[in-house]
Design an enzyme around this catalytic site. Structure first.
Site, PDB file in Angstrom:
ATOM      1  N   ASP A  46      61.619  -5.943 -28.764  1.00  0.00           N
ATOM      2  CA  ASP A  46      62.599  -4.963 -29.248  1.00  0.00           C
ATOM      3  C   ASP A  46      63.754  -5.732 -29.884  1.00  0.00           C
ATOM      4  O   ASP A  46      64.557  -6.357 -29.170  1.00  0.00           O
ATOM      5  CB  ASP A  46      63.129  -4.100 -28.100  1.00  0.00           C
ATOM      6  CG  ASP A  46      62.104  -3.089 -27.588  1.00  0.00           C
ATOM      7  OD1 ASP A  46      60.902  -3.261 -27.869  1.00  0.00           O
ATOM      8  OD2 ASP A  46      62.518  -2.144 -26.886  1.00  0.00           O
ATOM      9  N   LYS A  74      63.633   2.367 -32.968  1.00  0.00           N
ATOM     10  CA  LYS A  74      64.231   2.666 -31.658  1.00  0.00           C
ATOM     11  C   LYS A  74      65.689   3.066 -31.846  1.00  0.00           C
ATOM     12  O   LYS A  74      66.410   2.455 -32.636  1.00  0.00           O
ATOM     13  CB  LYS A  74      64.099   1.446 -30.750  1.00  0.00           C
ATOM     14  CG  LYS A  74      64.753   1.569 -29.381  1.00  0.00           C
ATOM     15  CD  LYS A  74      64.512   0.304 -28.566  1.00  0.00           C
ATOM     16  CE  LYS A  74      65.327   0.269 -27.294  1.00  0.00           C
ATOM     17  NZ  LYS A  74      65.134  -0.991 -26.530  1.00  0.00           N
ATOM     18  N   LYS A 131      60.898   5.244 -30.490  1.00  0.00           N
ATOM     19  CA  LYS A 131      61.342   5.012 -29.115  1.00  0.00           C
ATOM     20  C   LYS A 131      62.761   5.539 -28.950  1.00  0.00           C
ATOM     21  O   LYS A 131      63.667   5.157 -29.701  1.00  0.00           O
ATOM     22  CB  LYS A 131      61.298   3.528 -28.760  1.00  0.00           C
ATOM     23  CG  LYS A 131      61.819   3.233 -27.345  1.00  0.00           C
ATOM     24  CD  LYS A 131      61.648   1.766 -26.969  1.00  0.00           C
ATOM     25  CE  LYS A 131      62.289   1.451 -25.617  1.00  0.00           C
ATOM     26  NZ  LYS A 131      62.109   0.032 -25.220  1.00  0.00           N
TER      27      LYS A 131
END
Length: 246
Positions: free
Chosen positions: A118, A180, A209
Site C-alpha cells: 500500500d 485506496k 479499498k
C-alpha cells in the site's frame, strides 16, 4: 451481509507507531482465526510476520475456512483464500519520500515476503498538478512489485473531487491493482461519497479499498455494496470477538 463475508474483505490493520511484535503476532493469529484477506503491518515486521504465518500454515493451526461463494476475485486477495496475505505500507503516512526511496522500500518489503504493498502518493504533486510524476512513480512501484498487489493511497480528505477523479484516471493508467482512500493518519478516513466516486471513475481492472474510521458492521457492509473490495480496519475483528463472547 454476513459477518464472515465482511471479514473476507478486511485488511486487518495495525500501523500504530508503538506497535510491538506481540501485538503484530496477535493480529496475525486473529487474521487466521477469522479469515481476513490480509494483515496490514509496518515494514519492519514483515519478515517476522511472514515467517510466523508460514509456520502456522505448515502446522495448519486455526485457519478459517472461506465460504465457497466468496472468491479471491471478489476480494482481490493475493494469497489462497484460506490464509491471510501480508500487506505493508510504503512512503507512509505522508507520501513525500522520493520515488527512489519508495522503490527501495517496495523491493525490500517484497524480498522480506510481503504479498501486497500500500503506497502513499505525493499529495504535493497533486496540488502542483504533476500527474505525470505520480503516474510514473506508480508504474515504477508496480514494476518493483512484480506479480504482487499494489494499492495506491490518495488521501481523499486532502483532495477536491476534481483531484480525486483525476487520480482515478492516473491510477488506472499506471496499472495499479487498487485505489485506496486513506492512510487513517490524516484529517479524515473513508467516506461513502468517496467510494461511490471511485466506483464511477476508476478503471474496470482497478479495485477499491476503503480505509480509516470504519467502525461498524453496517458501515463495512455499505462500503462493500458501494463497490469496495477491501476494508482497512482493525475494528471488524474486534466486533467478531465481541459477538463470540456475547
Amino acid at each position: 451481509m454476513e459477518l464472515k463475508k465482511i471479514l473476507r474483505h478486511v485488511d486487518h490493520t495495525l500501523l500504530a507507531q508503538d506497535a510491538t511484535w506481540e501485538q503484530i503476532r496477535q493480529i496475525c493469529d486473529d487474521a487466521m482465526s477469522y479469515g481476513t484477506a490480509s494483515v496490514c503491518i509496518p515494514p519492519a515486521y514483515v519478515k517476522q510476520a511472514c515467517e510466523y504465518l508460514r509456520t502456522r500454515r505448515v502446522s495448519g493451526q486455526n485457519a478459517a475456512v472461506t465460504d465457497a461463494g466468496d472468491s479471491d476475485s471478489e476480494t482481490g486477495c493475493a494469497c489462497a483464500a484460506k490464509y491471510p496475505a501480508v500487506c505493508t505500507v510504503i512512503g507512509f503516512p505522508n507520501g513525500y519520500n522520493t520515488t527512489a526511496v519508495k522503490e527501495f522500500e517496495t523491493k525490500d518489503a517484497i524480498e522480506n515476503g510481503a504479498d501486497e504493498i500500500d503506497m502513499v502518493i505525493n499529495i504535493g504533486w497533486v496540488k502542483d498538478q504533476k500527474y505525470d510524476c505520480i503516474r510514473d512513480e506508480i508504474r515504477i512501484l508496480k514494476a518493483a512489485c512484480g506479480d504482487k498487489i499494489l494499492k495506491v493511497i490518495i488521501e481523499t480528505c486532502l483532495l477536491t473531487d476534481e483531484e480525486k477523479i483525476r487520480l482515478c484516471e492516473v491510477v488506472t493508467e499506471a496499472g495499479a491493482d487498487f485505489i485506496k482512500t486513506s492512510t487513517g493518519f490524516s484529517k479524515g478516513g473513508a467516506t461513502f461519497a468517496d467510494v461511490a466516486l471511485f466506483a464511477e471513475h476508476v478503471g474496470s481492472d482497478v479495485k477499491i479499498k476503503a480505509a480509516g474510521g470504519i467502525s461498524s458492521l453496517e458501515d463495512a457492509a455499505h462500503f462493500l455494496e458501494l463497490g469496495a473490495s477491501r476494508l482497512g480496519t482493525s475494528r471488524i475483528v474486534k466486533i467478531a470477538k465481541q459477538q463470540e463472547q456475547a
